[in-house]
Design a protein around this motif. Structure first.
Motif, PDB file in Angstrom:
ATOM      1  N   ALA A 179       0.886  -1.438   0.414  1.00  8.63           N
ATOM      2  CA  ALA A 179       0.380   0.088  -0.163  1.00  8.63           C
ATOM      3  C   ALA A 179       0.986   1.343  -0.264  1.00  8.63           C
ATOM      4  O   ALA A 179       0.648   2.379  -0.286  1.00  8.63           O
ATOM      5  CB  ALA A 179      -1.249  -0.031   1.149  1.00  8.63           C
ATOM      6  N   TYR A 180       1.854   1.474   0.247  1.00 12.64           N
ATOM      7  CA  TYR A 180       3.065   2.191   0.049  1.00 12.64           C
ATOM      8  C   TYR A 180       3.905   2.858  -0.819  1.00 12.64           C
ATOM      9  O   TYR A 180       3.418   1.719  -2.004  1.00 12.64           O
ATOM     10  CB  TYR A 180       4.178   2.040   1.699  1.00 12.64           C
ATOM     11  CG  TYR A 180       4.148   2.038   2.830  1.00 12.64           C
ATOM     12  CD1 TYR A 180       3.479   3.494   3.094  1.00 12.64           C
ATOM     13  CD2 TYR A 180       3.218   0.585   3.512  1.00 12.64           C
ATOM     14  CE1 TYR A 180       2.593   2.684   4.647  1.00 12.64           C
ATOM     15  CE2 TYR A 180       3.448   0.697   4.601  1.00 12.64           C
ATOM     16  CZ  TYR A 180       3.150   1.606   5.282  1.00 12.64           C
ATOM     17  OH  TYR A 180       2.678   1.934   6.627  1.00 12.64           O
ATOM     18  N   ASP A 181       4.164   3.682  -0.990  1.00  8.73           N
ATOM     19  CA  ASP A 181       4.663   4.009  -2.498  1.00  8.73           C
ATOM     20  C   ASP A 181       6.438   3.668  -2.752  1.00  8.73           C
ATOM     21  O   ASP A 181       6.588   3.418  -3.541  1.00  8.73           O
ATOM     22  CB  ASP A 181       4.902   5.427  -3.324  1.00  8.73           C
ATOM     23  CG  ASP A 181       2.965   6.180  -2.921  1.00  8.73           C
ATOM     24  OD1 ASP A 181       2.663   5.190  -3.845  1.00  8.73           O
ATOM     25  OD2 ASP A 181       2.049   7.063  -2.227  1.00  8.73           O
ATOM     26  N   VAL A 182       6.347   4.118  -1.418  1.00  9.18           N
ATOM     27  CA  VAL A 182       7.686   3.510  -1.138  1.00  9.18           C
ATOM     28  C   VAL A 182       8.327   2.617  -0.020  1.00  9.18           C
ATOM     29  O   VAL A 182       7.786   2.988   1.327  1.00  9.18           O
ATOM     30  CB  VAL A 182       9.191   4.777  -0.912  1.00  9.18           C
ATOM     31  CG1 VAL A 182      10.509   4.351  -1.266  1.00  9.18           C
ATOM     32  CG2 VAL A 182       8.604   5.620  -3.359  1.00  9.18           C
ATOM     33  N   VAL A 183       8.590   2.202   0.759  1.00 12.04           N
ATOM     34  CA  VAL A 183       9.328   0.613   1.223  1.00 12.04           C
ATOM     35  C   VAL A 183      11.195   1.088   0.763  1.00 12.04           C
ATOM     36  O   VAL A 183      12.012   0.754   0.507  1.00 12.04           O
ATOM     37  CB  VAL A 183       8.808   0.010   1.358  1.00 12.04           C
ATOM     38  CG1 VAL A 183       8.927  -1.459   2.505  1.00 12.04           C
ATOM     39  CG2 VAL A 183       8.017  -0.329   0.984  1.00 12.04           C
ATOM     40  N   GLY A 184      11.596   1.436   2.371  1.00  7.62           N
ATOM     41  CA  GLY A 184      13.100   1.844   2.309  1.00  7.62           C
ATOM     42  C   GLY A 184      13.694   0.466   3.617  1.00  7.62           C
ATOM     43  O   GLY A 184      12.783   0.466   4.439  1.00  7.62           O
ATOM     44  N   PHE A 185      15.144   0.328   3.521  1.00 10.63           N
ATOM     45  CA  PHE A 185      15.783  -0.897   4.006  1.00 10.63           C
ATOM     46  C   PHE A 185      16.706   0.028   4.616  1.00 10.63           C
ATOM     47  O   PHE A 185      17.416   0.542   3.896  1.00 10.63           O
ATOM     48  CB  PHE A 185      15.489  -2.226   3.225  1.00 10.63           C
ATOM     49  CG  PHE A 185      14.062  -2.599   3.232  1.00 10.63           C
ATOM     50  CD1 PHE A 185      13.616  -3.693   4.181  1.00 10.63           C
ATOM     51  CD2 PHE A 185      13.366  -2.166   2.393  1.00 10.63           C
ATOM     52  CE1 PHE A 185      12.864  -3.775   3.870  1.00 10.63           C
ATOM     53  CE2 PHE A 185      12.581  -2.844   2.141  1.00 10.63           C
ATOM     54  CZ  PHE A 185      12.210  -3.624   2.098  1.00 10.63           C
ATOM     55  N   LEU A 452      10.368   9.758  -2.505  1.00 10.00           N
ATOM     56  CA  LEU A 452       9.183   9.793  -2.461  1.00 10.00           C
ATOM     57  C   LEU A 452       8.397  10.184  -3.307  1.00 10.00           C
ATOM     58  O   LEU A 452       7.225  10.474  -4.758  1.00 10.00           O
ATOM     59  CB  LEU A 452       8.173  10.138  -1.119  1.00 10.00           C
ATOM     60  CG  LEU A 452       7.117   9.199  -0.105  1.00 10.00           C
ATOM     61  CD1 LEU A 452       6.686   8.142  -0.811  1.00 10.00           C
ATOM     62  CD2 LEU A 452       7.238  10.255   1.233  1.00 10.00           C
ATOM     63  N   GLU A 453       8.864  11.335  -3.465  1.00 13.28           N
ATOM     64  CA  GLU A 453       8.833  13.118  -3.838  1.00 13.28           C
ATOM     65  C   GLU A 453       8.304  12.765  -5.562  1.00 13.28           C
ATOM     66  O   GLU A 453       7.525  13.552  -6.751  1.00 13.28           O
ATOM     67  CB  GLU A 453       8.987  14.141  -3.414  1.00 13.28           C
ATOM     68  CG  GLU A 453       9.391  14.833  -3.119  1.00 13.28           C
ATOM     69  CD  GLU A 453       9.691  16.308  -2.297  1.00 13.28           C
ATOM     70  OE1 GLU A 453      10.695  16.215  -2.262  1.00 13.28           O
ATOM     71  OE2 GLU A 453       9.285  17.489  -2.905  1.00 13.28           O
ATOM     72  N   ALA A 454       9.233  11.450  -5.755  1.00 16.11           N
ATOM     73  CA  ALA A 454       8.865  10.960  -7.346  1.00 16.11           C
ATOM     74  C   ALA A 454       8.372  10.274  -7.992  1.00 16.11           C
ATOM     75  O   ALA A 454       7.681   9.931  -8.768  1.00 16.11           O
ATOM     76  CB  ALA A 454      11.042  10.594  -7.644  1.00 16.11           C
ATOM     77  N   VAL A 455       7.272  10.185  -6.832  1.00 20.79           N
ATOM     78  CA  VAL A 455       6.219   9.063  -7.322  1.00 20.79           C
ATOM     79  C   VAL A 455       5.288   9.955  -7.702  1.00 20.79           C
ATOM     80  O   VAL A 455       4.922  10.653  -7.405  1.00 20.79           O
ATOM     81  CB  VAL A 455       5.474   8.663  -5.820  1.00 20.79           C
ATOM     82  CG1 VAL A 455       4.130   7.725  -6.233  1.00 20.79           C
ATOM     83  CG2 VAL A 455       6.308   7.484  -5.372  1.00 20.79           C
ATOM     84  N   ALA A 456       4.754   9.125  -8.798  1.00 19.10           N
ATOM     85  CA  ALA A 456       3.031  10.330  -9.342  1.00 19.10           C
ATOM     86  C   ALA A 456       1.806  10.608  -8.786  1.00 19.10           C
ATOM     87  O   ALA A 456       1.847   8.639  -8.340  1.00 19.10           O
ATOM     88  CB  ALA A 456       3.562   9.520 -11.316  1.00 19.10           C
TER      89      ALA A 456
END
Length: 457
Positions: A179-185, A452-456
């Protein structure tokens, strides 16, 4: 970006004493860059959940907190977060407890977070959800019509597929992250483990760092968190740091100081560290009165039985080792169960010839980076670092890497560090400091928010 809204389990306001964890300092630094809100649990309980929000603004950071019911705390926090997810994600399935009530409380609290934070969200806001307490929050927000960009960052390891499969809700929980647009590790290893589970168990596909499943696309990102390096360097030169440095040197009476600073937790490898240090004392009797180990371990999660056990075990081990090796003018281990401010810790780190950072499993470990940042460039100490800490992926250029399960390896590393010549210590320290300064907390925040900002929309 209009505003940044950070959501996490607990909310930490800037502290006058500076006694805060690395994550709290990192998130506050991010919020000061943007006009935003930090939303989460207050740490307090209420008889009946009413969704009331308490707003505060301290040193440029706006916080919004809610109280939870006792049952929420027991099932969501003490239960699912700390007795199910935390041990499992740190590879301790022997300590993980799988209870339906825990899982139900976990979902209920995430739904309450979603219901309460949703009215605060403006159309252009970007949401950044933090850590394993909030896995389902993105899906809960989507179910309520939230179309904003939402990112998620995991601060702990993601376990291998076969370990995670022991969790009854593993597939369902992993699916909510789509459900997230970006998931970071923090590391490539944790990202690979997540992708492996999603592809093999859920049937997702992945190409060029984007995971796709059931019409959803999520960008996977390796983004190791750093410290505010310049702030910590400044802290190491402050009056409290200088006073603590002098205090440590006077207490050591010419001996070399080895320091460990860890939250009291079984994932930190403290029992194994004590055994490794004991092995060093056995193998190098000529060094016994030349060194002292200072272990600082503030207690945490004191109501959870496994944490009570480790505290009791460490107290017994410290007493046994001191009883076996101490003399009238020397104690091999000084074991302290309290926290110190960042300034004071900076002074302790600077006074220590060796920084002993040996977790059995750790998402990152910012203590390792703080130790490096606090060192005297003309006479730096040596970092001994577990190869199973996320920080090892960045600091292997200068740290002495060890297997924390091997007392023999720990002993060898300690004597190596004590005998290391100055030119090699400086060379190793400089190599690590380049990374600590370049990939700091601002770099971490910028890398994630840029993705995250790069996500449309």
């Amino acid at each position: 970006m209009s505003r940044l809204i950070i959501v996490s389990n607990r909310v930490s306001t800037p502290s006058a004493t500076g006694a805060q964890g690395g994550l709290a300092v990192a998130l506050q630094a991010a919020l000061r860059e943007y006009r935003g809100i930090w939303f989460g649990w207050s740490g307090e309980t209420t008889e009946q959940f009413d969704g009331r929000i308490n707003f505060q603004r301290v040193e440029g950071v706006t916080t919004a907190t809610i109280d939870l019911e006792e049952q929420d705390v027991e099932e969501y926090y003490n239960g699912y977060a700390n007795r199910t997810l935390w041990p499992l994600f740190h590879y301790r399935i022997d300590l993980a407890e799988y209870e339906r009530g825990f899982a139900g409380g976990y979902q209920r609290v995430n739904d309450r977070f979603a219901d309460t934070v949703l009215p605060l969200i403006e159309p252009d806001d970007v949401l950044w959800v933090q850590d394993y307490h909030m896995f389902p929050l993105g899906q809960a927000l989507r179910d309520r019509g939230c179309a904003n960009r939402i990112g998620f960052f995991l601060h702990i390891p993601w376990p291998p597929r076969r370990l995670l499969a022991t969790l009854p809700e593993a597939a369902e929980l992993t699916r909510t992250l789509l459900a997230y647009d970006v998931v970071g590790f923090h590391t490539e290893e944790w990202l690979d483990a997540f992708r492996d589970f999603a592809v093999v168990e859920l049937g997702a596909t992945e190409q060029d760092g984007v995971l796709r499943l059931d019409g959803r696309s999520v960008r996977l990102l390796v983004d190791p968190i750093g410290i505010d390096a310049q702030e910590f360097i400044t802290a190491s030169r402050s009056t409290p740091a200088r006073l603590m440095f002098r205090r440590m040197r006077e207490a050591a009476v010419g001996r070399d100081l080895i320091v460990g600073v860890d939250r009291l937790d079984y994932s930190k490898g403290l029992e194994e560290r004590f055994l490794g240090y004991e092995r060093f004392l056995q193998e190098h009797p000529e060094e016994r009165k030349e060194v002292t180990l200072l272990q600082i371990a503030p207690p945490s999660r004191g109501t959870v039985e496994s944490y009570q056990r480790i505290r009791s075990s460490l107290e017994g081990m410290a007493g046994r080792i001191n009883g076996a090796y101490a003399d009238v003018d020397w104690v091999p281990i000084r074991y302290v169960n309290q926290g110190y401010s960042r300034d004071m810790l900076a002074g302790i780190y600077r006074a220590a010839r060796i920084g002993l950072v040996t977790p059995l499993r750790d998402g990152m470990n910012l203590v390792a980076k703080e130790y490096v940042a606090a060192q005297d460039p003309e006479d730096p100490g040596v970092l001994i670092l577990s190869r199973f800490a996320g920080a090892a992926a960045q600091l292997d250029v200068g740290a002495v890497l060890v297997n924390p399960y091997s007392a023999e390896e720990m002993s060898d590393a300690i004597i190596l560090a004590l005998k290391m010549p100055l030119n090699e210590r400086i060379e190793r320290w400089r190599a690590m400091m380049v990374n600590v300064e370049a990939e700091d907390v601002l770099w971490w925040r910028q890398r994630f928010t840029d993705a995250l900002e790069a996500v449309a929309v």
